[in-house]
Design a protein around this motif. Structure first.
Motif, PDB file in Angstrom:
ATOM      1  N   ALA A  17      -1.780  18.320  22.202  1.00 39.76           N
ATOM      2  CA  ALA A  17      -3.095  18.795  21.778  1.00 39.76           C
ATOM      3  C   ALA A  17      -4.166  18.256  22.722  1.00 39.76           C
ATOM      4  CB  ALA A  17      -3.387  18.360  20.344  1.00 39.76           C
ATOM      5  N   ALA A  18      -4.037  17.000  23.128  1.00 45.94           N
ATOM      6  CA  ALA A  18      -5.003  16.419  24.056  1.00 45.94           C
ATOM      7  C   ALA A  18      -4.940  17.112  25.403  1.00 45.94           C
ATOM      8  CB  ALA A  18      -4.754  14.925  24.205  1.00 45.94           C
ATOM      9  N   ALA A  19      -3.751  17.528  25.811  1.00 41.88           N
ATOM     10  CA  ALA A  19      -3.606  18.207  27.089  1.00 41.88           C
ATOM     11  C   ALA A  19      -4.237  19.590  27.041  1.00 41.88           C
ATOM     12  CB  ALA A  19      -2.128  18.314  27.462  1.00 41.88           C
ATOM     13  N   HIS A  20      -4.275  20.230  25.859  1.00 43.15           N
ATOM     14  CA  HIS A  20      -4.871  21.558  25.735  1.00 43.15           C
ATOM     15  C   HIS A  20      -6.387  21.513  25.625  1.00 43.15           C
ATOM     16  CE1 HIS A  20      -1.161  23.780  25.563  1.00 43.15           C
ATOM     17  NE2 HIS A  20      -0.681  22.931  24.664  1.00 43.15           N
ATOM     18  N   THR A  21      -6.968  20.346  25.333  1.00 39.69           N
ATOM     19  CA  THR A  21      -8.412  20.194  25.289  1.00 39.69           C
ATOM     20  C   THR A  21      -8.920  20.259  26.720  1.00 39.69           C
ATOM     21  OG1 THR A  21      -8.172  18.730  23.404  1.00 39.69           O
ATOM     22  CG2 THR A  21     -10.293  18.708  24.510  1.00 39.69           C
ATOM     23  N   PRO A  22      -9.946  21.086  26.987  1.00 38.46           N
ATOM     24  CA  PRO A  22     -10.424  21.210  28.358  1.00 38.46           C
ATOM     25  C   PRO A  22     -10.820  19.869  28.965  1.00 38.46           C
ATOM     26  CG  PRO A  22     -11.491  22.825  26.937  1.00 38.46           C
ATOM     27  CD  PRO A  22     -10.664  21.947  26.070  1.00 38.46           C
ATOM     28  N   TYR A  23     -11.437  19.014  28.197  1.00 36.39           N
ATOM     29  CA  TYR A  23     -11.840  17.712  28.694  1.00 36.39           C
ATOM     30  C   TYR A  23     -11.267  16.648  27.769  1.00 36.39           C
ATOM     31  CZ  TYR A  23     -15.223  20.588  31.186  1.00 36.39           C
ATOM     32  OH  TYR A  23     -15.813  21.539  31.964  1.00 36.39           O
ATOM     33  N   ALA A  24     -10.031  16.287  27.981  1.00 41.87           N
ATOM     34  CA  ALA A  24      -9.391  15.270  27.152  1.00 41.87           C
ATOM     35  C   ALA A  24     -10.109  13.940  27.297  1.00 41.87           C
ATOM     36  CB  ALA A  24      -7.916  15.123  27.533  1.00 41.87           C
ATOM     37  N   SER A  25     -10.620  13.683  28.490  1.00 48.13           N
ATOM     38  CA  SER A  25     -11.338  12.423  28.695  1.00 48.13           C
ATOM     39  C   SER A  25     -12.631  12.384  27.875  1.00 48.13           C
ATOM     40  CB  SER A  25     -11.629  12.211  30.177  1.00 48.13           C
ATOM     41  OG  SER A  25     -12.381  13.295  30.685  1.00 48.13           O
ATOM     42  N   PHE A  26     -13.255  13.543  27.663  1.00 46.16           N
ATOM     43  CA  PHE A  26     -14.457  13.603  26.837  1.00 46.16           C
ATOM     44  C   PHE A  26     -14.122  13.215  25.398  1.00 46.16           C
ATOM     45  CE2 PHE A  26     -18.643  14.766  25.580  1.00 46.16           C
ATOM     46  CZ  PHE A  26     -18.527  15.368  24.340  1.00 46.16           C
ATOM     47  N   ARG A  31     -14.440   9.242  20.971  1.00 46.43           N
ATOM     48  CA  ARG A  31     -13.753   8.395  19.989  1.00 46.43           C
ATOM     49  C   ARG A  31     -14.050   6.919  20.242  1.00 46.43           C
ATOM     50  NH1 ARG A  31      -8.904  10.126  21.391  1.00 46.43           N
ATOM     51  NH2 ARG A  31      -9.046  12.364  21.225  1.00 46.43           N
ATOM     52  N   ALA A  32     -14.070   6.535  21.507  1.00 45.27           N
ATOM     53  CA  ALA A  32     -14.256   5.126  21.843  1.00 45.27           C
ATOM     54  C   ALA A  32     -15.712   4.681  21.708  1.00 45.27           C
ATOM     55  CB  ALA A  32     -13.774   4.866  23.275  1.00 45.27           C
ATOM     56  N   ARG A  33     -16.646   5.487  22.151  1.00 48.89           N
ATOM     57  CA  ARG A  33     -18.051   5.063  22.215  1.00 48.89           C
ATOM     58  C   ARG A  33     -18.929   5.677  21.125  1.00 48.89           C
ATOM     59  NH1 ARG A  33     -18.969   0.714  24.233  1.00 48.89           N
ATOM     60  NH2 ARG A  33     -21.047   1.323  24.886  1.00 48.89           N
ATOM     61  N   GLY A  34     -18.373   6.509  20.273  1.00 41.67           N
ATOM     62  CA  GLY A  34     -19.148   7.187  19.227  1.00 41.67           C
ATOM     63  C   GLY A  34     -19.959   6.259  18.343  1.00 41.67           C
ATOM     64  N   PRO A  35     -19.347   5.189  17.782  1.00 43.35           N
ATOM     65  CA  PRO A  35     -20.128   4.300  16.910  1.00 43.35           C
ATOM     66  C   PRO A  35     -21.307   3.627  17.613  1.00 43.35           C
ATOM     67  CG  PRO A  35     -17.775   3.946  16.599  1.00 43.35           C
ATOM     68  CD  PRO A  35     -17.923   4.859  17.761  1.00 43.35           C
ATOM     69  N   TYR A  63     -21.136  17.416  26.963  1.00 42.89           N
ATOM     70  CA  TYR A  63     -19.905  18.198  27.130  1.00 42.89           C
ATOM     71  C   TYR A  63     -20.112  19.332  28.127  1.00 42.89           C
ATOM     72  CZ  TYR A  63     -15.798  20.960  25.958  1.00 42.89           C
ATOM     73  OH  TYR A  63     -14.638  21.669  26.024  1.00 42.89           O
ATOM     74  N   VAL A  64     -21.268  19.996  28.048  1.00 46.73           N
ATOM     75  CA  VAL A  64     -21.557  21.095  28.973  1.00 46.73           C
ATOM     76  C   VAL A  64     -21.644  20.594  30.411  1.00 46.73           C
ATOM     77  CG1 VAL A  64     -23.323  22.793  29.603  1.00 46.73           C
ATOM     78  CG2 VAL A  64     -22.669  22.510  27.212  1.00 46.73           C
ATOM     79  N   ASP A  71     -19.993   9.896  38.160  1.00 48.13           N
ATOM     80  CA  ASP A  71     -19.583   8.527  37.850  1.00 48.13           C
ATOM     81  C   ASP A  71     -19.387   8.386  36.339  1.00 48.13           C
ATOM     82  OD1 ASP A  71     -19.051   5.850  37.888  1.00 48.13           O
ATOM     83  OD2 ASP A  71     -21.103   5.219  38.384  1.00 48.13           O
ATOM     84  N   HIS A  72     -18.144   8.415  35.909  1.00 48.22           N
ATOM     85  CA  HIS A  72     -17.858   8.326  34.471  1.00 48.22           C
ATOM     86  C   HIS A  72     -18.057   6.918  33.925  1.00 48.22           C
ATOM     87  CE1 HIS A  72     -16.447  12.367  33.388  1.00 48.22           C
ATOM     88  NE2 HIS A  72     -16.201  12.471  34.689  1.00 48.22           N
ATOM     89  N   ARG A  73     -18.324   5.953  34.817  1.00 46.52           N
ATOM     90  CA  ARG A  73     -18.629   4.609  34.327  1.00 46.52           C
ATOM     91  C   ARG A  73     -20.062   4.543  33.798  1.00 46.52           C
ATOM     92  NH1 ARG A  73     -17.309   1.431  39.548  1.00 46.52           N
ATOM     93  NH2 ARG A  73     -18.110   3.386  40.325  1.00 46.52           N
TER      94      ARG A  73
END
Length: 185
Positions: A17-26, A31-35, A63-64, A71-73
């Motif tokens: 399912a993660a592989a089918h998401t266009p941006y799995a890293s997004f 999930r990690a930084r949401g809170p 997302y857009v 730089d994803h950092r």
């Protein structure tokens, strides 16, 4: 509590399912930084529900632009800037209908008429009506005090509608000329 029969299969399904998401890293970033980002959004708004909406809007903008972010950092800074810009746009679009002030504005209403003046006017009017001839007085009382129509007044008095019209017209003319009612006009 139930345990999955095959844990390896469920892991494989989530990986697929993660592989089918266009941006799995997004997805993993949210999930990690949401809170943490939600806390930032709450600091920008007074209402927790508005903070969630604000974060959702900022994440949609992120997302857009996901492919353009080099730089994803520095993603936290990007999302925080999106939060701030979105909130600023909301402030600018907001229409202010109420203004805070130190004093309440007074309503501009006409002052209530003095009951003594109303009673004096009522008495003067009644004295002027009593000066009319009996027939005219009866027609004025039926038309204006009893609120009957011309036809109903004519029926009660046994006269034609034209007689009621002409007699009432002459009576009103006399009332307009009454010296006791002159100050009222």
């Amino acid at each position: 509590m139930t345990t999955p029969v095959c844990t390896g299969a469920s892991r494989a399904a989530s990986a697929t399912a993660a592989a089918h998401t266009p941006y799995a890293s997004f997805s993993s970033y949210v999930r990690a930084r949401g809170p943490v980002l939600l806390r930032t959004a709450r600091s920008l708004t007074a209402n927790p529900c508005d903070a969630e909406d604000l974060l959702q809007t900022a994440l949609a903008k992120t997302y857009v632009a996901w492919e353009r972010i080099e730089d994803h950092r520095a993603l936290d800074g990007y999302v925080r800037r999106a939060l701030l810009n979105t909130r600023t746009s909301q402030w600018r679009k907001r229409k202010v209908d109420e203004f805070a002030c130190e004093e309440l504005p007074e309503r501009e209403t006409a002052p209530a008429p003095d009951p003594a003046e109303q009673q004096a006017l009522h008495d003067a009017m009644w004295r002027a009506v009593l000066k009319l001839p009996d027939r005219q007085r009866a027609m004025v009382v039926l038309r204006y005090y009893e609120d009957l129509s011309e036809a109903q007044t004519a029926e009660v008095l046994g006269v034609s509608i034209g007689t009621v019209k002409s007699a009432v017209s002459r009576a009103l003319g006399k009332l307009r000329e009454d010296p006791e009612l002159m100050p009222v006009r």
